[in-house]
Design an enzyme around this catalytic site. Structure first.
Site, short mmCIF file in Angstrom:
data_model
loop_
_atom_site.label_atom_id
_atom_site.label_comp_id
_atom_site.label_asym_id
_atom_site.label_seq_id
_atom_site.Cartn_x
_atom_site.Cartn_y
_atom_site.Cartn_z
N GLY A 218 31.48 -7.28 -46.23
CA GLY A 218 30.34 -8.19 -46.05
C GLY A 218 30.74 -9.40 -45.29
O GLY A 218 30.00 -10.33 -44.76
N GLY A 255 33.72 -3.30 -42.70
CA GLY A 255 33.11 -2.64 -41.54
C GLY A 255 33.07 -3.76 -40.33
O GLY A 255 33.76 -4.03 -39.13
N ARG A 292 19.23 -2.79 -34.37
CA ARG A 292 19.46 -3.97 -35.26
C ARG A 292 18.65 -5.26 -34.80
O ARG A 292 18.03 -5.57 -35.63
CB ARG A 292 21.07 -4.40 -35.22
CG ARG A 292 21.97 -3.64 -35.69
CD ARG A 292 23.41 -4.13 -35.82
NE ARG A 292 23.32 -5.19 -36.87
CZ ARG A 292 23.11 -6.74 -36.78
NH1 ARG A 292 23.21 -7.09 -35.39
NH2 ARG A 292 23.25 -7.38 -37.81
N CYS A 320 8.27 3.22 -26.31
CA CYS A 320 7.03 2.63 -26.61
C CYS A 320 6.58 2.05 -27.80
O CYS A 320 5.99 2.67 -28.68
CB CYS A 320 5.94 3.94 -26.41
SG CYS A 320 6.21 4.61 -24.74
N TYR A 349 27.35 -1.03 -36.60
CA TYR A 349 25.94 -0.56 -36.86
C TYR A 349 25.11 -0.62 -35.67
O TYR A 349 24.19 -1.00 -35.33
CB TYR A 349 25.42 -1.55 -37.88
CG TYR A 349 26.24 -1.95 -39.22
CD1 TYR A 349 26.27 -0.85 -40.07
CD2 TYR A 349 26.94 -2.88 -39.28
CE1 TYR A 349 26.85 -0.92 -41.15
CE2 TYR A 349 27.74 -3.14 -40.65
CZ TYR A 349 27.53 -2.13 -41.34
OH TYR A 349 28.20 -2.10 -42.45
#
Ligand SMILES: Cc1ncc(COP(=O)(O)O)c(C=O)c1O
Length: 389
Positions: A218, A255, A292, A320, A349
């Site tokens: 985190g 991460g 993201r 689109c 991510y």
């Protein structure tokens, strides 16, 4: 090599869109983590969901990190990358019975169990080392989609419910730790303090004998480029003493902090469109290449290797969907068609959340070690898209 030269060279050599990872930055980030935790016995497990390119995973192994996985395929990838079962921690909610049996046969380091129901699901002849995932009901002060430690979130078990659970574990499951991951992209240490204090109180009150405490991941990074990321000085002052008070090894599952700033998405401009209302810079990537911004409204710093007059524009992709906006209202030098744009901090991510939406081909991935480029995943081709039919 200066960064812009590096980006240009990579784009020329491998084409665009392209994910480029600078391994020197990964090393620096791991050093920072190790420095912050040097006064407490610890082990860092790399969160595979943030980036699961096998070359990156092997690099993490070389840097002595363990593996934090959330699916059977991530588990298999961990083995493929050379991690031993005793270096792998299994996370995730709603695991299938056959997966729990599989992990038992593999003798993994630990399975983080998410609920009473999961504990009941493990067949009585299946033995596992488990950590109980606690949901401490702490506001991580981050985006709601990546907050995981509030009572309304689907993860873990409340401290209240855990009181009974920890004393009634079936004999085939050995409770070796407590686990707690309150969310991602956290830049303020106070939610960690709050969560860890409540874990400490729980361990003391329930008189638990454990092998470790796992405080998840985190740690947030400086997406906004305003110097605001996880303050490691404060972490050392306010969190590390709490961690030490357990007198147990501390596990972390990081991460984003380690890999996000090392990744750059290099794209080319396909059009600069000017309307009476707005300017748009269109890139040869999109929400299919980087989800993201569309998923969370996430901010990524963007630069263009151009020297035009400054304009304010939305930077968009070619999918689109109006939601296919990679950055809003950015003041940038007006690029020309074919110029390079760089989206920063996409190492975590980024590729791992990419898709084939609109039948976009996933970009290539390249690692740079300070001297050489290495193509670590080739660009997808149309044939890759037809392979499963
Ligand atoms: C259980 C668990 N551990 C670790 C992580 C890694 O988080 P981060 O990339 O923010 O360090 C996540 C991410 O969502 C997670 O769900």
């Amino acid at each position: 090599m200066k960064n812009n030269e590096l980006f240009l060279k990579a784009a020329k050599k491998f084409g665009t869109p392209l994910y480029l990872y600078d391994l020197r930055i990964v090393e620096e980030r791991i050093k920072k983590v190790e420095d912050a935790l040097k006064n407490v016995e610890h082990k860092v497990f790399f969160a595979f969901k943030s980036n699961s390119n096998v070359h990156i995973l092997k690099f993490m192994k070389k840097m002595h990190l363990g593996a934090d996985i959330v699916s059977l395929n991530e588990y298999k990838m961990a083995k493929y990358a050379g991690f031993k079962p005793n270096e792998i921690i299994v996370n995730g909610n709603g695991k299938k019975v056959e997966e729990l049996i599989y992990y038992s046969k593999e003798d993994v380091a630990c399975v983080n169990v998410d609920s009473k129901e999961e504990i009941e699901k493990v067949p009585k002849d299946v033995s596992l080392r488990v950590a109980l995932r606690i949901n401490p009901n702490v506001d991580a002060k981050t985006h709601p989609h990546i907050s995981t430690g509030l009572k309304e979130n689907k993860f873990g078990i409340s401290l209240e419910d855990a009181k009974d659970v920890v004393h009634s574990f079936p004999s085939n499951l050995r409770l070796v730790g407590l686990h707690c991951h309150i969310g991602s992209q956290i830049t303020d240490v106070s939610p960690f303090v709050e969560a860890i204090e409540s874990l400490k109180k729980f361990v003391t009150e329930q008189n638990l004998k454990l092998d470790f405490i796992n405080i998840g991941g985190g740690w947030g990074i400086d997406y906004l480029k305003n110097g605001n990321e996880m303050d490691l000085g404060k972490y050392k002052q306010e969190v590390v003493p709490l961690l030490k008070s357990f007198d147990l090894p501390i596990y972390l599952e990081l991460g984003r902090y380690i890999i996000a700033p090392a990744g750059f998405l290099i794209a080319r401009v396909t059009e600069v469109k000017k309307t009476a209302f707005k300017n748009f810079i269109v890139l040869d990537t999109s929400m299919s290449g980087l989800l993201r911004p569309s998923l969370y409204g996430a901010y990524h710093h963007v630069e263009f290797l151009s020297n035009g007059e400054k304009i304010t524009a939305d930077i968009v992709g070619r999918v689109c969907e109006t939601g296919d906006t990679l950055a809003k209202k950015r003041k940038v030098p007006q690029p020309k068609v074919g110029d390079i744009g760089i989206i920063y901090d996409v190492g975590a991510y980024g590729y791992s959340m990419s898709s084939n939406y609109n039948l976009a081909l996933r970009p290539a991935e390249v690692a740079f070690d300070g001297k050489n480029f290495q193509l670590i995943r080739r660009r997808e081709t149309f044939e890759d898209l037809t392979r499963l039919f």
